[in-house]
Motif scaffolding. Sequence first.
Motif, PDB file in Angstrom:
ATOM      1  N   UNK A 278       0.816  -1.207   0.000  1.00 38.12           N
ATOM      2  CA  UNK A 278       0.000   0.000   0.000  1.00 38.12           C
ATOM      3  C   UNK A 278       0.853   1.260   0.000  1.00 38.12           C
ATOM      4  N   UNK A 279       1.990   1.222   0.669  1.00 41.84           N
ATOM      5  CA  UNK A 279       2.880   2.379   0.651  1.00 41.84           C
ATOM      6  C   UNK A 279       3.378   2.655  -0.758  1.00 41.84           C
ATOM      7  N   UNK A 280       3.757   1.603  -1.467  1.00 40.75           N
ATOM      8  CA  UNK A 280       4.245   1.778  -2.835  1.00 40.75           C
ATOM      9  C   UNK A 280       3.153   2.270  -3.766  1.00 40.75           C
ATOM     10  N   UNK A 281       1.972   1.655  -3.708  1.00 43.14           N
ATOM     11  CA  UNK A 281       0.931   2.028  -4.667  1.00 43.14           C
ATOM     12  C   UNK A 281       0.362   3.413  -4.372  1.00 43.14           C
ATOM     13  N   UNK A 282       0.329   3.803  -3.111  1.00 42.95           N
ATOM     14  CA  UNK A 282      -0.229   5.111  -2.782  1.00 42.95           C
ATOM     15  C   UNK A 282       0.670   6.253  -3.254  1.00 42.95           C
TER      16      UNK A 282
ATOM     17  N   UNK B  71     -11.969   1.354   1.034  1.00 46.47           N
ATOM     18  CA  UNK B  71     -12.247   0.179   0.219  1.00 46.47           C
ATOM     19  C   UNK B  71     -12.143   0.504  -1.265  1.00 46.47           C
ATOM     20  N   UNK B  72     -12.112   1.786  -1.578  1.00 47.40           N
ATOM     21  CA  UNK B  72     -12.069   2.212  -2.967  1.00 47.40           C
ATOM     22  C   UNK B  72     -10.890   3.146  -3.171  1.00 47.40           C
TER      23      UNK B  72
ATOM     24  N   UNK C 185      -4.667  -3.676 -18.759  1.00 48.71           N
ATOM     25  CA  UNK C 185      -5.889  -3.283 -19.457  1.00 48.71           C
ATOM     26  C   UNK C 185      -7.114  -3.866 -18.757  1.00 48.71           C
ATOM     27  N   UNK C 186      -7.017  -5.104 -18.330  1.00 47.01           N
ATOM     28  CA  UNK C 186      -8.134  -5.745 -17.637  1.00 47.01           C
ATOM     29  C   UNK C 186      -8.451  -5.034 -16.326  1.00 47.01           C
ATOM     30  N   UNK C 187      -7.401  -4.643 -15.593  1.00 52.19           N
ATOM     31  CA  UNK C 187      -7.589  -3.927 -14.334  1.00 52.19           C
ATOM     32  C   UNK C 187      -8.350  -2.623 -14.554  1.00 52.19           C
TER      33      UNK C 187
ATOM     34  N   UNK D 216      -9.788   6.441 -18.838  1.00 57.34           N
ATOM     35  CA  UNK D 216      -9.454   5.739 -17.602  1.00 57.34           C
ATOM     36  C   UNK D 216     -10.580   5.887 -16.586  1.00 57.34           C
ATOM     37  N   UNK D 217     -10.786   4.858 -15.755  1.00 56.28           N
ATOM     38  CA  UNK D 217     -11.850   4.922 -14.752  1.00 56.28           C
ATOM     39  C   UNK D 217     -11.479   5.893 -13.629  1.00 56.28           C
ATOM     40  N   UNK D 218     -12.494   6.353 -12.922  1.00 53.66           N
ATOM     41  CA  UNK D 218     -12.252   7.250 -11.800  1.00 53.66           C
ATOM     42  C   UNK D 218     -12.018   6.488 -10.503  1.00 53.66           C
ATOM     43  N   UNK D 219     -12.594   5.303 -10.396  1.00 51.18           N
ATOM     44  CA  UNK D 219     -12.493   4.533  -9.166  1.00 51.18           C
ATOM     45  C   UNK D 219     -12.034   3.106  -9.470  1.00 51.18           C
ATOM     46  N   UNK D 220     -11.336   2.537  -8.506  1.00 44.89           N
ATOM     47  CA  UNK D 220     -10.943   1.131  -8.559  1.00 44.89           C
ATOM     48  C   UNK D 220     -11.117   0.537  -7.168  1.00 44.89           C
ATOM     49  N   UNK D 221     -11.319  -0.732  -7.107  1.00 47.18           N
ATOM     50  CA  UNK D 221     -11.306  -1.434  -5.832  1.00 47.18           C
ATOM     51  C   UNK D 221      -9.879  -1.433  -5.291  1.00 47.18           C
ATOM     52  N   UNK D 222      -9.730  -1.022  -4.035  1.00 48.66           N
ATOM     53  CA  UNK D 222      -8.403  -1.042  -3.414  1.00 48.66           C
ATOM     54  C   UNK D 222      -7.857  -2.467  -3.371  1.00 48.66           C
ATOM     55  N   UNK D 223      -8.732  -3.406  -3.116  1.00 46.23           N
ATOM     56  CA  UNK D 223      -8.301  -4.807  -3.071  1.00 46.23           C
ATOM     57  C   UNK D 223      -7.738  -5.235  -4.420  1.00 46.23           C
ATOM     58  N   UNK D 224      -8.420  -4.875  -5.495  1.00 55.57           N
ATOM     59  CA  UNK D 224      -7.943  -5.263  -6.830  1.00 55.57           C
ATOM     60  C   UNK D 224      -6.657  -4.533  -7.199  1.00 55.57           C
TER      61      UNK D 224
END
Length: 425
Positions: free
Chosen positions: A109-113, A142-143, A187-189, A153-161
């Motif tokens: 989470x530190x890296x992705x944030x 959660x989002x 692309x799938x994500x 590009x989408x505005x929201x993604x699942x944090x889990x995904x």
Amino acid sequence: MFPRNRSSFAKPLLLITLGLILILGSSWGSAYEEEWGFFGHRRINRMAVFTLPVEMMPFFRHNLEYLTDHAVDPDKRRYATKHEAVRHYIDIDHWGEYPFSEVPRNWTEALLRYGELELVQAGSADTMTVLVSDILRGGSSDTVLLQVNHPDLPLYLSLRDYKQFWDDYILPNYYEDEWVLPVGETANLLGLSPEKIQSVRAYDHFSEYGIVPYHLEKMQDRLTRAFRAKDARSILRICAEMGHYIGDAHVPLHTTENYNGAMTDQVGIHAFWESRLPELFADKSYDYFVGKAEYIRDKNDYYWTAVLDSHALLDSVLLIEKRLSQTIPPDQQFCFEERLGISIRTQCEDYAAAYHRAMDGMVEDRMRDAIQAIGSAWFTAWVDAGQPDLNQLLDAKASEQELKEQERLEQQYRQGENKGREHGS
């Protein structure tokens, strides 16, 4: 982090005290090096052995010299790879203020944030950039709200995904020079057509400020697996190197962007605090008998507590030296000493003694805490692995490959240049 308790020594520890004095005497010569000093790291690892229970003691006592000598391998590796230096520190004050809730305690989470994805569009030089929104960097959700620069590009993604994507495709390539990601999975994500994407890269904007608590948690897992496999050489190597990083996490100046005093006109304070002071005073007065190693139930919290406890002392480290430097004449602060035939400019002993007294045992306390933390980390990994019989591993010898790797590391250290930031004076 740990209370000073000189009355809770384990019986085995008391029984070996006289022998320990003889063991230590031959190998505590000081050398002027960076970090806790090679002197300090070797001392801390060596003393950690004597916190262990009797079941572990024969194996660790048998390999005492290895654990002592190789405590400094991580510092040497800084001359071999650019990926090493960040393991030694975390500039926690870069990310905000105590208690630093802006920094996720989970490594992924530190890296992705604080990282980003860059998508190059097929048939075009245009890029699409994916960032986590600033408003989520200080908490959890959660989002994931994304900052994007493209309408596709989408505005929201699942944090889990999103976290799973980083776990699957970025973390395994962490030590690669470039993070090139699979187009189809990206692309799938993001719900895009793969034909629209030419290439995908991820960028790390977090690690340059240090990763020591995350690295320690990973090493804890590696050590547990080495004990479980009864791999004697891996156990020794990981124990020796893990001791180094734990020692570094207990140094206040390893928790700040002002790691060598450049921001406060105190350049050189890093080596002063963690090398000069132990060299001068450790043999004279420090008490290294810290009691028994203890089982660590929450590894993540344990290593973060060590870092935060270190950082809590930072103001004292800097302000006390600043005050002294303004009250003691400059010509009484620095002297020249002969080291291996070379004249070295360093803090005068009287000035160092004044700083040491003013901190009221801080350096000794951090070394004591590091010793118990190292012993506790080793002990915890052994327990988590099912308490294997280490007496079966006493005869394990270094392989030819291991010896060659060590020889190569020594050459890189002697001949190379530090590939990370400098901490010394």
